[in-house]
Scaffold this motif. Structure first.
Motif, PDB file in Angstrom:
ATOM      1  N   ARG A   1       0.809  -1.271  -0.070  1.00 45.93           N
ATOM      2  CA  ARG A   1      -0.098   0.124   0.130  1.00 45.93           C
ATOM      3  C   ARG A   1       0.848   1.424   0.100  1.00 45.93           C
ATOM      4  O   ARG A   1       1.650   1.267   1.018  1.00 45.93           O
ATOM      5  CB  ARG A   1      -0.941   0.183   1.471  1.00 45.93           C
ATOM      6  N   GLY A   2       0.910   2.073  -1.144  1.00 49.80           N
ATOM      7  CA  GLY A   2       1.414   3.206  -0.791  1.00 49.80           C
ATOM      8  C   GLY A   2       2.577   3.248  -2.032  1.00 49.80           C
ATOM      9  O   GLY A   2       3.220   2.214  -2.259  1.00 49.80           O
ATOM     10  N   ILE A   3       3.017   4.291  -2.786  1.00 48.04           N
ATOM     11  CA  ILE A   3       3.897   4.411  -3.687  1.00 48.04           C
ATOM     12  C   ILE A   3       5.334   4.352  -3.109  1.00 48.04           C
ATOM     13  O   ILE A   3       6.195   3.562  -3.844  1.00 48.04           O
ATOM     14  CB  ILE A   3       3.884   5.692  -4.315  1.00 48.04           C
ATOM     15  N   LYS A   4       5.577   4.833  -1.812  1.00 50.70           N
ATOM     16  CA  LYS A   4       6.967   4.729  -1.232  1.00 50.70           C
ATOM     17  C   LYS A   4       7.253   3.117  -0.861  1.00 50.70           C
ATOM     18  O   LYS A   4       8.174   2.546  -1.404  1.00 50.70           O
ATOM     19  CB  LYS A   4       7.051   5.449  -0.156  1.00 50.70           C
ATOM     20  N   PRO A   5       6.462   2.367  -0.266  1.00 49.97           N
ATOM     21  CA  PRO A   5       6.418   1.015  -0.033  1.00 49.97           C
ATOM     22  C   PRO A   5       6.625   0.163  -1.459  1.00 49.97           C
ATOM     23  O   PRO A   5       7.357  -0.828  -1.521  1.00 49.97           O
ATOM     24  CB  PRO A   5       5.405   0.538   0.696  1.00 49.97           C
ATOM     25  N   LEU A   6       5.857   0.400  -2.301  1.00 53.72           N
ATOM     26  CA  LEU A   6       5.896  -0.207  -3.855  1.00 53.72           C
ATOM     27  C   LEU A   6       7.265   0.153  -4.330  1.00 53.72           C
ATOM     28  O   LEU A   6       7.695  -0.915  -4.845  1.00 53.72           O
ATOM     29  CB  LEU A   6       4.711   0.296  -4.551  1.00 53.72           C
ATOM     30  N   ARG A   7       7.553   1.150  -4.320  1.00 52.83           N
ATOM     31  CA  ARG A   7       9.132   1.485  -4.855  1.00 52.83           C
ATOM     32  C   ARG A   7      10.001   0.871  -4.190  1.00 52.83           C
ATOM     33  O   ARG A   7      11.088   0.001  -4.786  1.00 52.83           O
ATOM     34  CB  ARG A   7       9.236   3.172  -4.807  1.00 52.83           C
TER      35      ARG A   7
END
Length: 120
Positions: free
Chosen positions: A52-58
Motif C-alpha cells: 500500500r502506497g507508492i513509497k513501499p511499492l517503490r
C-alpha cells in the motif's frame, strides 16, 4: 481507456522496467496505489502480498530489481477495459505473467501481478 492508449502505455511500461528505472516506473502510479502480487508475499514479510502506497511499492520493486539484475519483460498481449489495462508479458526466464492495472485520472490506483507456469 481505448486499445491504442493501452498499447502505448504497455510499451512505456515495458521500456521503463527494462531500463530498471524506478522513477520512470513509478511515475504511472498514484501516491496511494494498492498493489498485490505473490512475489510481494515472498519478498515483504507480513505483507500477505499486498503493498500500500507508492513509497513501499517503490521499495518492493527496488528489492525485486536487486534480486533480479537481468530482469526483462517482453509484452505479448495488451487488453483494454473501461479503466483497466491488462499487460500479458514474458519474463527473461520465459515465464508468462500479467499485470492488471486499474486507472483513475490517468494514473494506476490499483494493480495485481499474476504469474503463470515457468516455461523453458
Amino acid at each position: 481507456m481505448d486499445l491504442d492508449e493501452a498499447v502505448r502505455f504497455a510499451g512505456e511500461w515495458a521500456a521503463d522496467w527494462n531500463a530498471h528505472d524506478l522513477d520512470r516506473i513509478t511515475r504511472h502510479y498514484s501516491d496511494d496505489v494498492v498493489f498485490s502480487s505473490p512475489v510481494a508475499a515472498r519478498i515483504i514479510d507480513g505483507s500477505d502480498g499486498v503493498v500500500r502506497g507508492i513509497k513501499p511499492l517503490r521499495a518492493y520493486w527496488a528489492e525485486g530489481l536487486r534480486r533480479n539484475p537481468d530482469l526483462r519483460f517482453e509484452v505479448v498481449g495488451v487488453y483494454a477495459g473501461v479503466d483497466t489495462v491488462v499487460i500479458n508479458f514474458r519474463q527473461q526466464t520465459g515465464q508468462l505473467s500479467a499485470e492488471v492495472l486499474i486507472f483513475r485520472d490517468g494514473v494506476v490506483v490499483s494493480g495485481m501481478g499474476t504469474h503463470g507456469a515457468q516455461l523453458s
